[in-house]
Design a protein around this motif. Structure first.
Motif, PDB file in Angstrom:
ATOM      1  N   CYS A 278      -3.488   0.087   7.331  1.00  0.00           N
ATOM      2  CA  CYS A 278      -2.561  -1.049   7.228  1.00  0.00           C
ATOM      3  C   CYS A 278      -2.398  -1.695   8.600  1.00  0.00           C
ATOM      4  O   CYS A 278      -2.117  -0.996   9.583  1.00  0.00           O
ATOM      5  CB  CYS A 278      -1.196  -0.583   6.731  1.00  0.00           C
ATOM      6  SG  CYS A 278      -1.278   0.382   5.225  1.00  0.00           S
ATOM      7  N   HIS A 279      -2.581  -3.018   8.643  1.00  0.00           N
ATOM      8  CA  HIS A 279      -2.492  -3.762   9.906  1.00  0.00           C
ATOM      9  C   HIS A 279      -1.138  -4.482   9.993  1.00  0.00           C
ATOM     10  O   HIS A 279      -0.709  -5.108   9.016  1.00  0.00           O
ATOM     11  CB  HIS A 279      -3.602  -4.817   9.966  1.00  0.00           C
ATOM     12  CG  HIS A 279      -4.973  -4.228  10.160  1.00  0.00           C
ATOM     13  ND1 HIS A 279      -5.472  -3.203   9.391  1.00  0.00           N
ATOM     14  CD2 HIS A 279      -5.946  -4.546  11.056  1.00  0.00           C
ATOM     15  CE1 HIS A 279      -6.699  -2.902   9.804  1.00  0.00           C
ATOM     16  NE2 HIS A 279      -7.007  -3.704  10.815  1.00  0.00           N
ATOM     17  N   SER A 286       5.485  -1.919  11.385  1.00  0.00           N
ATOM     18  CA  SER A 286       4.812  -0.654  11.032  1.00  0.00           C
ATOM     19  C   SER A 286       5.844   0.459  10.822  1.00  0.00           C
ATOM     20  O   SER A 286       5.689   1.305   9.936  1.00  0.00           O
ATOM     21  CB  SER A 286       3.801  -0.248  12.110  1.00  0.00           C
ATOM     22  OG  SER A 286       4.456   0.146  13.300  1.00  0.00           O
ATOM     23  N   ILE A 293       5.826   4.139   2.276  1.00  0.00           N
ATOM     24  CA  ILE A 293       4.474   4.631   1.930  1.00  0.00           C
ATOM     25  C   ILE A 293       4.523   6.099   1.505  1.00  0.00           C
ATOM     26  O   ILE A 293       3.720   6.545   0.680  1.00  0.00           O
ATOM     27  CB  ILE A 293       3.493   4.446   3.120  1.00  0.00           C
ATOM     28  CG1 ILE A 293       3.332   2.962   3.451  1.00  0.00           C
ATOM     29  CG2 ILE A 293       2.121   5.037   2.790  1.00  0.00           C
ATOM     30  CD1 ILE A 293       2.483   2.689   4.697  1.00  0.00           C
ATOM     31  N   SER A 353      -1.969  -1.330  -1.468  1.00  0.00           N
ATOM     32  CA  SER A 353      -2.067  -2.784  -1.261  1.00  0.00           C
ATOM     33  C   SER A 353      -0.892  -3.492  -1.927  1.00  0.00           C
ATOM     34  O   SER A 353      -0.281  -4.400  -1.347  1.00  0.00           O
ATOM     35  CB  SER A 353      -3.374  -3.326  -1.844  1.00  0.00           C
ATOM     36  OG  SER A 353      -4.443  -2.802  -1.113  1.00  0.00           O
ATOM     37  N   MET A 356       2.268  -2.972   0.123  1.00  0.00           N
ATOM     38  CA  MET A 356       2.304  -3.794   1.342  1.00  0.00           C
ATOM     39  C   MET A 356       2.665  -5.238   0.987  1.00  0.00           C
ATOM     40  O   MET A 356       3.448  -5.889   1.676  1.00  0.00           O
ATOM     41  CB  MET A 356       0.954  -3.742   2.075  1.00  0.00           C
ATOM     42  CG  MET A 356       0.661  -2.412   2.736  1.00  0.00           C
ATOM     43  SD  MET A 356       1.861  -1.962   4.006  1.00  0.00           S
ATOM     44  CE  MET A 356       2.790  -0.722   3.164  1.00  0.00           C
ATOM     45  N   TYR A 361       4.065  -7.843   3.721  1.00  0.00           N
ATOM     46  CA  TYR A 361       3.051  -7.805   4.777  1.00  0.00           C
ATOM     47  C   TYR A 361       1.717  -8.414   4.328  1.00  0.00           C
ATOM     48  O   TYR A 361       0.730  -8.367   5.060  1.00  0.00           O
ATOM     49  CB  TYR A 361       2.833  -6.367   5.265  1.00  0.00           C
ATOM     50  CG  TYR A 361       4.110  -5.724   5.761  1.00  0.00           C
ATOM     51  CD1 TYR A 361       4.855  -6.328   6.767  1.00  0.00           C
ATOM     52  CD2 TYR A 361       4.584  -4.546   5.202  1.00  0.00           C
ATOM     53  CE1 TYR A 361       6.044  -5.763   7.207  1.00  0.00           C
ATOM     54  CE2 TYR A 361       5.776  -3.975   5.639  1.00  0.00           C
ATOM     55  CZ  TYR A 361       6.499  -4.586   6.634  1.00  0.00           C
ATOM     56  OH  TYR A 361       7.677  -4.038   7.066  1.00  0.00           O
ATOM     57  N   ASN A 364      -2.827  -6.554   3.917  1.00  0.00           N
ATOM     58  CA  ASN A 364      -3.088  -6.035   5.276  1.00  0.00           C
ATOM     59  C   ASN A 364      -3.834  -4.703   5.285  1.00  0.00           C
ATOM     60  O   ASN A 364      -3.911  -4.048   6.310  1.00  0.00           O
ATOM     61  CB  ASN A 364      -1.764  -5.903   6.048  1.00  0.00           C
ATOM     62  CG  ASN A 364      -0.905  -4.746   5.539  1.00  0.00           C
ATOM     63  OD1 ASN A 364      -1.129  -4.247   4.441  1.00  0.00           O
ATOM     64  ND2 ASN A 364       0.063  -4.338   6.332  1.00  0.00           N
ATOM     65  N   VAL A 365      -4.381  -4.295   4.121  1.00  0.00           N
ATOM     66  CA  VAL A 365      -5.003  -2.962   4.048  1.00  0.00           C
ATOM     67  C   VAL A 365      -6.534  -3.061   4.129  1.00  0.00           C
ATOM     68  O   VAL A 365      -7.166  -3.725   3.305  1.00  0.00           O
ATOM     69  CB  VAL A 365      -4.616  -2.245   2.734  1.00  0.00           C
ATOM     70  CG1 VAL A 365      -5.235  -0.850   2.689  1.00  0.00           C
ATOM     71  CG2 VAL A 365      -3.105  -2.169   2.588  1.00  0.00           C
TER      72      VAL A 365
END
Ligand SMILES: Cc1cc2nc3c(=O)[nH]c(=O)nc-3n(C[C@H](O)[C@H](O)[C@H](O)COP(=O)(O)OP(=O)(O)OC[C@H]3O[C@@H](n4cnc5c(N)ncnc54)[C@H](O)[C@@H]3O)c2cc1C
Length: 582
Positions: A278-279, A286, A293, A353, A356, A361, A364-365
């Motif tokens: 994950c970005h 984060s 998660i 995904s 996120m 977000y 981002n995966v």
């Protein structure tokens, strides 16, 4: 009989060399080699012995008893807090006592000697479909004995827990020289042990009394998080269907007894594993994403901050492995899912995904599903410490507040407060570690060869210890206390439990010979530093008594370091080395 060294050494060396089948090394070079571990500390040991079997260990304990010589059991020496150094006879288990003794696949356990290296153990188990659960990063060096000593764990602790969850039984030698086997005792077994009148019964009595008397304080003071390894595990007694003193020895850092054998539980090796990387555009994002998660039951959630990614990009060895980093993220969370079918894991990545996206977000995966590419990700993640060493400049990321742990839900507020402390001291830091369980390895950049660096070392440690407590966490979630954190145990656990820890120590080790100065009655954390004290002293000697300004002192320190590195590379005898370094 092994050869006796030709140096003028402690008189015990002769006796040990006469009586042991293993090696006895009291020469300056060996003592220098064992004067450090992976921490910031340096203490030259009395000597080093390499036992070949249990009888050797018993003889070492007996022979050193007469002169009350301290003992320090040691494995790979990868400890980060200084618990593997001390003014003692070091007992190295990695050279000879490194065998897997027995494996019982039906009951999923193995018996091992303390010097077995984790990677070798897992290679040994490869064909069985089983593996060892706790997975420390330096798996090519760390030994099972050291992992027991530190109550170690690793990236997958959210799934497999800590060493204390895997040690079934320990055998070894007490400070008195008596042999012990500690395993699970039923209520009847405990009652029978308490009726006996021998040394082991007295220890069981003392420890059981402490656990019963202080149960309220134990409940109050031991943090309610998975990652905590500080103090003695009084909270473990009576858990897991019975009383097991092995659980108390786990994490005791060699301060209670010498272990010569462990029976450990094995876990089934998952057939497949995949990663979702994950970005995040901000570090804070984060931290907010970590706790949600965990609901997807991952085997790991590992944080890497931008500094680590940038250092990997600058490294010729790691640059090519960074296929999993897209763009220029401020932080990554590496999420591992493992299981029996590939389809089940792909579904998990879909869920990640979706999560996120739901958290705002976006997409981002980055999915990493090929085993070779997954291995690249872990190689870069595990290279963290080595990469930090390559930071340019005098200040380096230093391990001393790198072991705090809080509940994962607390990470956003905790890391923000952590950064405030660092900002106040005008210090940058690298952040990485086990986000899944709230244990982050934060390494402030300090120059421990300078007085200012050492001053900040203490000041930051004091403030961060207080901060971890305020957040209901711990100052030591994985690496142990050693010389870096034991000083704070009284503050962390309070007067009553600290006194109880001292009683535990005395019950096992009445003469205080077992790895003294760790866990209880520790020296200040800014003493025994590998650089600080030695450098000040050596530079003063070089200056011939005149007062040096900081710049000249720094230049001299660099010359000294270069000279030391050179003589070590040349491999000259110790006397000649000193001459050249001068
Ligand atoms: C780069 C790096 C990454 C790391 N990553 C992790 C990680 O992911 N997870 C983690 O938990 N730790 C980690 N560590 C810390 C360290 O590697 C672990 O604590 C490891 O388990 C220590 O094993 P060792 O064999 O080196 O033990 P040592 O350092 O030799 O000893 C550890 C302690 O155990 C005691 N001990 C050793 N043998 C015995 C014995 N036979 N009887 C009684 N006491 C004994 C010693 O006295 C000492 O107090 C890391 C360290 C480094 C340098």
């Amino acid at each position: 009989m092994p050869p006796v060294t030709r140096y003028a050494v402690h008189p015990i060396a002769e006796r040990l060399a006469r009586e042991l089948d293993g090696d006895v090394r009291f020469d300056p070079m060996t003592r220098e080699l064992f004067s450090t571990d992976a921490s910031n500390y340096r203490i030259v040991p009395t000597g080093v012995v390499f036992p070949k079997h249990d009888d050797d260990v018993r003889r070492i304990v007996d022979l050193t008893a007469r002169d009350q010589i301290a003992l320090l059991p040691r494995g790979g020496g990868t400890s980060l807090a200084g618990q593997a150094v001390g003014e003692a006879v070091v007992i190295d288990f990695s050279k000879y006592m490194n065998r897997v003794l027995d494996v019982n696949i039906e009951e999923a356990w193995a018996r091992v000697q303390p010097g077995v290296v984790l990677d070798n153990f897992n290679s040994f188990l490869q064909s069985t479909g089983f593996m060892f659960g706790p997975d420390v990063s330096p798996s090519a060096q760390a030994t099972l004995g050291g992992m027991v000593g530190n109550n170690s764990c690793g990236s997958r602790s959210i799934r497999y827990g800590k060493m204390v969850d895997h040690v079934l039984e320990l055998r070894g030698v007490l400070e008195s020289g008596s042999a012990f086997t500690f395993g699970q005792l039923s209520d009847d077994g405990l009652a029978a042990s308490l009726r006996r009148d021998d040394e082991l019964a007295r220890i069981i009595h003392a420890v059981n009394d402490l656990a019963v008397t202080h149960h309220e304080e134990i409940d109050k003071r031991f943090p309610k998080i998975q990652r905590r390894v500080a103090g003695y595990n009084l909270d473990e007694l009576g858990l897991r269907n019975g009383f097991n003193l092995a659980g108390l020895l786990v994490g005791s850092e060699g301060t209670l007894a010498v272990n010569t054998e462990a029976r450990v539980q094995l876990v089934r090796k998952p057939a497949h594993a995949v990663l979702g990387v994950c970005h995040f555009d901000t570090f804070s994002d984060s931290m907010h994403a970590s706790a949600p998660i965990t609901a997807l039951a991952p085997h790991a959630i590992e944080l890497s901050d931008k500094l680590l990614i940038d250092l990997a990009r600058a490294s010729a060895i790691h640059r090519d492995k960074l296929h999993f980093v897209h763009g220029n993220p401020e932080a990554l969370l590496i999420v591992e899912f493992a299981g029996e079918t590939f389809e089940q894991l792909m579904k998990k990545l879909d869920e990640l995904s979706t999560l996120m996206g739901d958290l705002g977000y976006g997409d981002n995966v980055v999915r990493v599903i090929e085993p070779v590419q997954c291995a690249d990700v872990w190689t870069v993640r595990k290279a963290g410490l080595g990469l930090f060493g390559s930071v340019k400049g005098d200040a380096k990321p230093v391990a001393f507040v790198e072991d705090t742990a809080v509940a994962p839900e607390q990470l956003p507020a905790f890391t923000a407060a952590f950064r405030e402390v660092l900002d106040r001291h005008n210090v940058r830091a690298a952040f990485y570690g086990h986000a899944s369980v709230g244990c982050l390895h934060v390494r402030p950049m300090l120059d421990l060869r300078k007085a200012d660096g050492v001053r900040k070392y203490r000041a930051i440690a004091e403030e961060i210890t207080e901060l971890a407590l305020k957040f209901g966490g711990t100052h030591s979630g994985e690496h142990g206390e050693g010389l870096a954190r034991s000083e704070f145990n009284q503050q962390v656990f309070g007067e009553t439990l600290y006194a109880a820890f001292r009683e535990v120590k005395t019950a096992f080790d009445p003469h205080g010979r077992m790895n003294p100065g760790k866990k209880v009655d520790a020296p200040p954390m800014d003493e025994n530093l590998r650089y600080g004290a030695i450098y000040a002293e050596l530079i003063q000697t070089l200056a011939g008594g005149s007062t040096l300004d900081e710049e000249t002192a720094g230049a001299l320190a660099k010359r000294l370091e270069a000279a030391r590195a050179q003589v070590h590379a040349d491999g000259l005898p110790q006397g000649r080395q000193r001459q050249r370094a001068r």
